[in-house]
Design an enzyme around this catalytic site. Structure first.
Site, PDB file in Angstrom:
ATOM      1  N   ALA A 185       0.803  -1.227   0.000  1.00 34.75           N
ATOM      2  CA  ALA A 185       0.000   0.000   0.000  1.00 34.75           C
ATOM      3  C   ALA A 185       0.835   1.275   0.000  1.00 34.75           C
ATOM      4  O   ALA A 185       0.280   2.377  -0.026  1.00 34.75           O
ATOM      5  CB  ALA A 185      -0.937   0.004   1.203  1.00 34.75           C
ATOM      6  N   LYS A 186       2.155   1.157   0.034  1.00 37.81           N
ATOM      7  CA  LYS A 186       3.006   2.343  -0.029  1.00 37.81           C
ATOM      8  C   LYS A 186       2.949   2.954  -1.429  1.00 37.81           C
ATOM      9  O   LYS A 186       2.532   2.297  -2.394  1.00 37.81           O
ATOM     10  CB  LYS A 186       4.452   1.985   0.323  1.00 37.81           C
ATOM     11  CG  LYS A 186       4.643   1.394   1.711  1.00 37.81           C
ATOM     12  CD  LYS A 186       4.256   2.344   2.809  1.00 37.81           C
ATOM     13  CE  LYS A 186       4.574   1.743   4.178  1.00 37.81           C
ATOM     14  NZ  LYS A 186       4.051   2.543   5.282  1.00 37.81           N
ATOM     15  N   PRO A 187       3.417   4.199  -1.580  1.00 37.82           N
ATOM     16  CA  PRO A 187       3.383   4.811  -2.911  1.00 37.82           C
ATOM     17  C   PRO A 187       4.060   3.954  -3.987  1.00 37.82           C
ATOM     18  O   PRO A 187       3.542   3.847  -5.104  1.00 37.82           O
ATOM     19  CB  PRO A 187       4.119   6.139  -2.690  1.00 37.82           C
ATOM     20  CG  PRO A 187       3.787   6.504  -1.280  1.00 37.82           C
ATOM     21  CD  PRO A 187       3.783   5.194  -0.537  1.00 37.82           C
TER      22      PRO A 187
END
Length: 363
Positions: A185-187
């Site tokens: 879910a990180k960039p």
């Protein structure tokens, strides 16, 4: 309307053919650990960040451990950081037997307040770990100045901020060591756990490469007490594809954030995110502050709008840190923000219609 918070499925569809071919290639080569894709990724990360050395690793938590181990953080040492962050920031300090020393945050950026750091420095202090919360780097000019004055090391916890900048420099190249996470879910996310450490110091880079392989200097010869902290080849192959499109994704995240801000700027019941003019944010989250959070979250949920709270309890009040002796009221800004913060759906693919619908329901 049903809105996806991170929209990972949509992103996979965009790059599906390239990603699945990359996965298939690794499967066919059967070189699952430290394959060529790992070295390819590290080279690409160096080019993207302008850090001299990028060392991939198993996750963002292990990235912090590698950084502190490379800097010889030991039991009895003190490390200054923020209580308004994910637990890994302070957990890793404690894991090594060192003591997390908390400093309250700036009320606008939610990053560590550099004006409150010096009063917490003691002869035991060895390092400062600023966190680039929600994707925006902390005030690195002031922090670096303090660190230099007191002969301290700086580790940036950039788990949320890969690709952000401070005075035009990526936060992966701003400190003695910077870290990041490639959690899905990180960039920039992989399809499991992953992370990296960055440094401009060749000796630190070589030490961290050794530490992630159980401290090996060569096969079955161990110079350090290390860890099993490698990034596997499959995740590297996925990141090699996604990194090519990452500048475009970063630009889209900034565009989504700008649209949110424009749509919400006249709502007096909402405190909007603040980005300092020295920085650009990776916009890991678009986090607003509201007084009636629980009520508002329930209303949005019923409207098909997911939200999240990053983070509902500051670290100094967590049960696992009772031994540090902090109490409610010690870090009032962190406590207030924790009670009011709420993250809206944020990814490169939030549509104008979705933004309009979300903002209408925030009224």
């Amino acid at each position: 309307m049903k809105i996806d918070f991170a929209n990972l499925q949509y992103q996979h569809e965009l790059y599906k053919e390239e990603i699945e071919n990359a996965i298939l290639q690794v499967a066919r080569n059967c070189n699952f650990i430290m394959g060529n894709e790992v070295q390819e990724l590290e080279k690409s990360l160096e080019e993207f960040t302008s850090a001299k050395y990028a060392v991939s690793c198993s996750n963002g938590t292990d990235a912090l451990l590698l950084a502190m181990m490379a800097l010889d953080i030991k039991p009895g040492d003190e490390v200054i950081t923020t209580p308004f962050t994910f637990i890994a920031t302070a957990e890793t300090i404690a894991f090594l037997g060192a003591t997390p020393v908390f400093v309250d945050i700036d009320e606008k950026t939610y990053n560590i307040d550099p004006n409150k750091i010096e009063e917490k420095i003691t002869p035991k202090t060895k390092a400062i770990i600023p966190v680039s919360i929600y994707g925006q780097p902390a005030d690195m000019d002031k922090i670096s100045e303090i660190a230099k004055k007191h002969n301290l090391k700086v580790i940036i916890d950039g788990a949320q901020s890969f690709g952000s900048t401070y005075n035009g420099i990526t936060d992966s190249a701003l400190a003695d060591i910077s870290t990041t996470s490639f959690f899905p879910a990180k960039p920039l996310g992989c399809y499991g756990d992953g992370g990296a450490v960055f440094t401009n110091d060749e000796n630190l880079a070589n030490k961290m490469k050794s530490l992630r392989l159980h401290g090996q200097s060569k096969r079955y010869h161990h110079k350090y007490i290390g860890m099993g902290g490698r990034l596997d080849t499959m995740q590297s192959a996925i990141l090699n594809v996604k990194l090519k499109y990452y500048p475009k994704d970063l630009a889209k995240r900034a565009e989504v954030a700008s649209k949110y801000t424009k749509a919400l700027e006249n709502k007096s019941n909402i405190v909007l995110p603040y980005v300092d003019k020295k920085t650009t944010s990776a916009w890991a989250q678009y986090s607003i502050r509201v007084k009636n959070r629980d009520e508002l979250q329930e209303k949005l949920k019923l409207a098909g709008i997911p939200t999240a709270v990053h983070y509902p309890m500051p670290l100094h009040l967590q049960e696992c840190f009772i031994y540090l002796g902090y109490k409610k009221g010690d870090f009032p800004i962190s406590e207030i923000v924790s009670e009011e913060i709420m993250s809206l759906p944020m990814n490169p693919y939030v549509t104008d219609e979705e933004i309009e619908y979300i903002c209408e329901n925030l009224g």
